[in-house]
Write a protein that holds these residues in place. Structure first.
Motif, PDB file in Angstrom:
ATOM      1  N   ARG A 165       0.794  -1.217  -0.111  1.00  0.00           N
ATOM      2  CA  ARG A 165       0.081  -0.052  -0.005  1.00  0.00           C
ATOM      3  C   ARG A 165       1.049   1.181  -0.056  1.00  0.00           C
ATOM      4  NH1 ARG A 165      -5.449  -0.999   3.460  1.00  0.00           N
ATOM      5  NH2 ARG A 165      -5.885  -3.246   2.683  1.00  0.00           N
ATOM      6  N   TYR A 166       0.426   2.075  -0.638  1.00  0.00           N
ATOM      7  CA  TYR A 166       1.247   3.461  -0.797  1.00  0.00           C
ATOM      8  C   TYR A 166       0.517   4.604  -0.070  1.00  0.00           C
ATOM      9  CZ  TYR A 166       3.330   0.710  -4.335  1.00  0.00           C
ATOM     10  OH  TYR A 166       3.972  -0.390  -4.931  1.00  0.00           O
ATOM     11  N   GLU A 167       1.061   5.368   0.500  1.00  0.00           N
ATOM     12  CA  GLU A 167       0.572   6.411   1.142  1.00  0.00           C
ATOM     13  C   GLU A 167       1.690   7.444   1.531  1.00  0.00           C
ATOM     14  OE1 GLU A 167       2.649   4.015   4.276  1.00  0.00           O
ATOM     15  OE2 GLU A 167       0.733   3.311   2.995  1.00  0.00           O
ATOM     16  N   ILE A 168       0.966   8.719   1.613  1.00  0.00           N
ATOM     17  CA  ILE A 168       1.823   9.986   2.171  1.00  0.00           C
ATOM     18  C   ILE A 168       0.818  10.378   3.086  1.00  0.00           C
ATOM     19  CG2 ILE A 168       2.694  12.276   1.641  1.00  0.00           C
ATOM     20  CD1 ILE A 168       3.268  11.305  -1.287  1.00  0.00           C
ATOM     21  N   VAL A 169       0.994  10.346   4.531  1.00  0.00           N
ATOM     22  CA  VAL A 169      -0.139  10.467   5.588  1.00  0.00           C
ATOM     23  C   VAL A 169      -0.159  11.887   6.029  1.00  0.00           C
ATOM     24  CG1 VAL A 169      -0.637   9.738   7.869  1.00  0.00           C
ATOM     25  CG2 VAL A 169       0.523   7.945   6.459  1.00  0.00           C
ATOM     26  N   LEU A 170      -1.381  12.540   5.414  1.00  0.00           N
ATOM     27  CA  LEU A 170      -1.826  13.929   5.855  1.00  0.00           C
ATOM     28  C   LEU A 170      -2.938  13.830   6.656  1.00  0.00           C
ATOM     29  CD1 LEU A 170      -1.353  16.101   2.431  1.00  0.00           C
ATOM     30  CD2 LEU A 170       0.457  15.779   4.248  1.00  0.00           C
ATOM     31  N   ILE A 171      -3.644  12.810   6.692  1.00  0.00           N
ATOM     32  CA  ILE A 171      -4.781  12.436   7.404  1.00  0.00           C
ATOM     33  C   ILE A 171      -4.642  11.226   8.398  1.00  0.00           C
ATOM     34  CG2 ILE A 171      -7.129  12.090   7.418  1.00  0.00           C
ATOM     35  CD1 ILE A 171      -7.395  13.242   4.541  1.00  0.00           C
ATOM     36  N   LYS A 172      -4.301  11.576   9.449  1.00  0.00           N
ATOM     37  CA  LYS A 172      -4.046  10.376  10.598  1.00  0.00           C
ATOM     38  C   LYS A 172      -5.283   9.659  10.742  1.00  0.00           C
ATOM     39  CE  LYS A 172      -0.034  12.448  12.346  1.00  0.00           C
ATOM     40  NZ  LYS A 172       0.821  12.887  13.751  1.00  0.00           N
ATOM     41  N   ARG A 173      -6.439  10.444  10.695  1.00  0.00           N
ATOM     42  CA  ARG A 173      -7.779   9.515  11.124  1.00  0.00           C
ATOM     43  C   ARG A 173      -8.897  10.324  10.215  1.00  0.00           C
ATOM     44  NH1 ARG A 173     -11.799  11.149  14.606  1.00  0.00           N
ATOM     45  NH2 ARG A 173     -10.295  13.121  15.133  1.00  0.00           N
ATOM     46  N   SER A 174      -9.406   9.369   9.750  1.00  0.00           N
ATOM     47  CA  SER A 174     -10.677   9.905   8.583  1.00  0.00           C
ATOM     48  C   SER A 174     -11.651  10.709   9.475  1.00  0.00           C
ATOM     49  CB  SER A 174     -11.476   8.744   8.166  1.00  0.00           C
ATOM     50  OG  SER A 174     -10.730   7.984   7.344  1.00  0.00           O
TER      51      SER A 174
END
Length: 233
Positions: free
Chosen positions: A192-201
């Motif tokens: 899975r690919y991610e650049i985490v800007l949103i830690k929780r929906s």
């Protein structure tokens, strides 16, 4: 990301790309009406990858029918954020829509329009509040009226509809890649690919920063790409 956020992101990407990518990819310049219609339908298409989520926004937009559909898709796709959150799925829904528009004609186009409108109405919360039968019946009614209205403005075989569907699905992948869970873009490869800007929906970054920015950007883009040209002409 929340369903509302996905819908707004799809609308923004379509409004932003309409003057540039369709001439390059489809060899056609979209009319102002095509840009407005496509923006709405792309907002709905941005929910399509969540057909694998039995309890998401998309699972409740047509009551028990959509619940059953989402459970079936989750079963055949391997669960939430697997096959439907990949470039393969983007290609399948885009190619499938092209085939439907090309070979099945107007009935398919109107059916797809109704389906995408229902998703947009649900995600953008344009329906009667709540989650009961009154809510999904209002989604049905609004989508049916909307399809009837759009039928008067939509081309017989809109070449931009497959583009809107594929772009909406791609917008969803981009949005989910901003979260901790990411998205398996190259499924069946499982990474899975991610650049985490949103830690929780649903957190403040998503609802109070990203969504307002995307909403304002969408309306601004539509003004310059569709509304103003239509007024001038």
């Amino acid at each position: 990301m929340m369903g509302h956020s996905h819908a707004v992101s799809g609308a923004m990407l379509y409004a932003a790309s309409a003057p540039f990518l369709p001439p390059l990819l489809l060899h056609t310049h979209l009319k102002p009406a095509d840009i407005l219609l496509g923006t709405v339908l792309c907002a709905g298409a941005a929910l399509l990858p969540d057909l694998d989520h039995h309890d998401g926004t998309i699972a409740n937009f047509l009551g028990p029918v959509s619940k059953l559909l989402c459970r079936f898709v989750a079963w055949i796709s391997g669960g939430h954020r697997h096959a439907t959150h990949s470039l393969l799925f983007v290609a399948l829904v885009g190619g499938g829509t092209w085939a439907g528009v090309t070979y099945l004609g107007r009935p398919f186009t109107l059916g797809m329009t109704f389906f995408l409108l229902a998703l947009a109405v649900k995600a953008l919360r344009l329906h009667v509040p709540g989650e009961g039968h009154t809510t999904w019946l209002s989604v049905l009614g609004l989508s049916a009226v909307g399809t009837f209205v759009l039928d008067r403005w939509m081309p017989a075989a809109p070449g931009w509809l497959p583009y809107a569907v594929a772009l909406g699905a791609l917008a969803h992948l981009l949005g989910d890649s901003l979260t901790k869970m990411g998205a398996p873009w190259l499924w069946p490869h499982k990474q899975r690919y991610e650049i985490v800007l949103i830690k929780r929906s649903g957190n403040d970054v998503e609802t109070k920063v990203l969504v307002p920015i995307m909403t304002v950007a969408t309306f601004a883009l539509l003004w310059f790409t569709a509304v103003e040209p239509a007024v001038i002409s």
